[in-house]
Write a protein that holds these residues in place. Structure first.
Motif, mmCIF file in Angstrom:
data_model
loop_
_atom_site.group_PDB
_atom_site.id
_atom_site.type_symbol
_atom_site.label_atom_id
_atom_site.label_comp_id
_atom_site.label_asym_id
_atom_site.label_seq_id
_atom_site.Cartn_x
_atom_site.Cartn_y
_atom_site.Cartn_z
ATOM 1 N N HIS A 198 -56.576 -3.601 60.927
ATOM 2 C CA HIS A 198 -55.162 -3.315 61.178
ATOM 3 C C HIS A 198 -54.726 -3.936 62.497
ATOM 4 N N GLN A 199 -53.476 -4.452 62.511
ATOM 5 C CA GLN A 199 -52.907 -4.977 63.753
ATOM 6 C C GLN A 199 -51.397 -4.832 63.734
ATOM 7 N N LEU A 200 -50.848 -4.282 64.792
ATOM 8 C CA LEU A 200 -49.400 -4.227 64.987
ATOM 9 C C LEU A 200 -48.921 -5.587 65.485
ATOM 10 N N ASN A 235 -49.865 -7.507 53.261
ATOM 11 C CA ASN A 235 -49.092 -8.750 53.341
ATOM 12 C C ASN A 235 -48.955 -9.430 51.987
ATOM 13 N N LYS A 236 -48.602 -8.639 50.973
ATOM 14 C CA LYS A 236 -48.357 -9.143 49.627
ATOM 15 C C LYS A 236 -47.111 -8.469 49.071
ATOM 16 N N TYR A 237 -46.419 -9.181 48.201
ATOM 17 C CA TYR A 237 -45.225 -8.635 47.547
ATOM 18 C C TYR A 237 -45.620 -7.376 46.753
ATOM 19 N N PRO A 238 -44.844 -6.280 46.792
ATOM 20 C CA PRO A 238 -43.489 -6.160 47.352
ATOM 21 C C PRO A 238 -43.452 -5.567 48.758
ATOM 22 N N PHE A 239 -44.593 -5.404 49.415
ATOM 23 C CA PHE A 239 -44.620 -4.809 50.753
ATOM 24 C C PHE A 239 -44.339 -5.889 51.803
ATOM 25 N N ASP A 240 -45.361 -6.518 52.315
ATOM 26 C CA ASP A 240 -45.222 -7.681 53.194
ATOM 27 C C ASP A 240 -44.253 -7.438 54.351
ATOM 28 N N LEU A 241 -44.434 -6.296 55.045
ATOM 29 C CA LEU A 241 -43.634 -6.059 56.243
ATOM 30 C C LEU A 241 -44.122 -6.968 57.365
ATOM 31 N N LYS A 242 -43.204 -7.413 58.191
ATOM 32 C CA LYS A 242 -43.552 -8.350 59.259
ATOM 33 C C LYS A 242 -43.998 -7.635 60.526
ATOM 34 N N THR A 243 -43.938 -6.306 60.542
ATOM 35 C CA THR A 243 -44.273 -5.555 61.751
ATOM 36 C C THR A 243 -45.769 -5.340 61.939
ATOM 37 N N TYR A 244 -46.568 -5.458 60.856
ATOM 38 C CA TYR A 244 -48.000 -5.211 61.001
ATOM 39 C C TYR A 244 -48.779 -5.875 59.874
ATOM 40 N N THR A 245 -50.095 -6.009 60.078
ATOM 41 C CA THR A 245 -50.999 -6.442 59.011
ATOM 42 C C THR A 245 -51.989 -5.309 58.751
ATOM 43 N N HIS A 246 -52.399 -5.189 57.494
ATOM 44 C CA HIS A 246 -53.349 -4.139 57.114
ATOM 45 C C HIS A 246 -54.121 -4.638 55.899
ATOM 46 N N ASP A 247 -55.393 -4.985 56.108
ATOM 47 C CA ASP A 247 -56.252 -5.508 55.045
ATOM 48 C C ASP A 247 -57.434 -4.560 54.849
ATOM 49 N N VAL A 248 -57.746 -4.275 53.590
ATOM 50 C CA VAL A 248 -58.769 -3.275 53.280
ATOM 51 C C VAL A 248 -59.806 -3.842 52.322
ATOM 52 N N THR A 249 -61.068 -3.463 52.545
ATOM 53 C CA THR A 249 -62.144 -3.728 51.599
ATOM 54 C C THR A 249 -62.641 -2.389 51.066
ATOM 55 N N PHE A 250 -62.754 -2.274 49.726
ATOM 56 C CA PHE A 250 -63.130 -1.017 49.079
ATOM 57 C C PHE A 250 -64.559 -1.082 48.529
ATOM 58 N N TYR A 251 -65.302 -0.002 48.698
ATOM 59 C CA TYR A 251 -66.596 0.193 48.042
ATOM 60 C C TYR A 251 -66.560 1.585 47.404
#
Length: 213
Positions: free
Chosen positions: A88-90, A43-59
């Motif tokens: 993730h959520q649709l 959900n950040k430019y330039p992606f930010d599609l309104k159909t889903y959210t996808h947030d990731v934490t990396f280690y």
């Protein structure tokens, strides 16, 4: 198109690495070990599609080797085995259509819930670094590697896939310690080996520390 880019990117990285490694003598002082922590979001430019959210934490663990250094430029190979946790959520249930199978209503009910996905990744990358001033350097990195996800989403099948990343970074060196900041874009897909394969995209910020042996 996406699979052709991934294959071309992989071939280019291998070719560059082979050209340097073939002429390089492995030296311990060129090796750095460290770790990285980061977060990313679709959900950040330039992606930010309104159909889903996808947030990731990396280690990530990091293994970095300087292949060649000349004046202000350095070229490095970078390995990053990582463990990622994605939420993730649709959002648009109509992304899943009746043509997606007789169980499309069950898929809508499942994927419109917030779900935690675990990813196991091994990225291999090439870094071009430029020294800006004394102990400060900037770099560009491109990397690619295999990934295994423990759950499917409406956009990517469970199991084997590839993680592609391009980023720009800034490093600060103090003796043998290197502090690192990176801003990157990441794409995951599976080369059409399974369906679905729309893939996930994220914009990421990562912070790392490395120690030169």
């Amino acid at each position: 198109m996406k699979q052709n880019f991934t294959l071309s990117f992989f071939i280019a990285l291998v070719s560059i690495a082979n050209s340097f490694v073939g002429n390089a003598q492995i030296k311990k002082e060129h090796l750095k070990l460290g770790f990285t922590y980061g977060t990313g979001s679709q959900n950040k430019y330039p992606f930010d599609l309104k159909t889903y959210t996808h947030d990731v934490t990396f280690y990530k663990a990091r293994i970095n080797y300087t292949l060649k250094q000349k004046q202000k430029w350095a070229f490095e190979i970078n390995l990053e085995p990582g463990y990622n946790i994605a939420e993730h959520q649709l959002l648009n249930e109509h992304f899943i259509k009746p043509t997606d199978g007789d169980d499309y209503l069950e898929k809508r009910a499942l994927y419109t819930q917030k779900r935690i996905i675990k990813e196991y990744v091994l990225n291999c990358g090439f870094i071009a670094r430029y020294c800006i001033y004394k102990n400060i350097s900037a770099y560009a990195i491109g990397s690619l590697g295999p990934m295994i996800a423990d759950k499917p989403t409406e956009r990517l099948a469970k199991g084997f896939a590839f993680s592609d990343m391009f980023g720009l970074g800034l490093s600060y060196h103090i003796n043998k310690i290197q502090f690192d900041f990176r801003y990157s874009a990441r794409h995951t897909s599976n080369l059409e080996m399974k369906q679905p394969n729309n893939g996930h995209n994220t914009i990421n910020m990562e912070f790392g520390m490395l120690y030169q042996l």
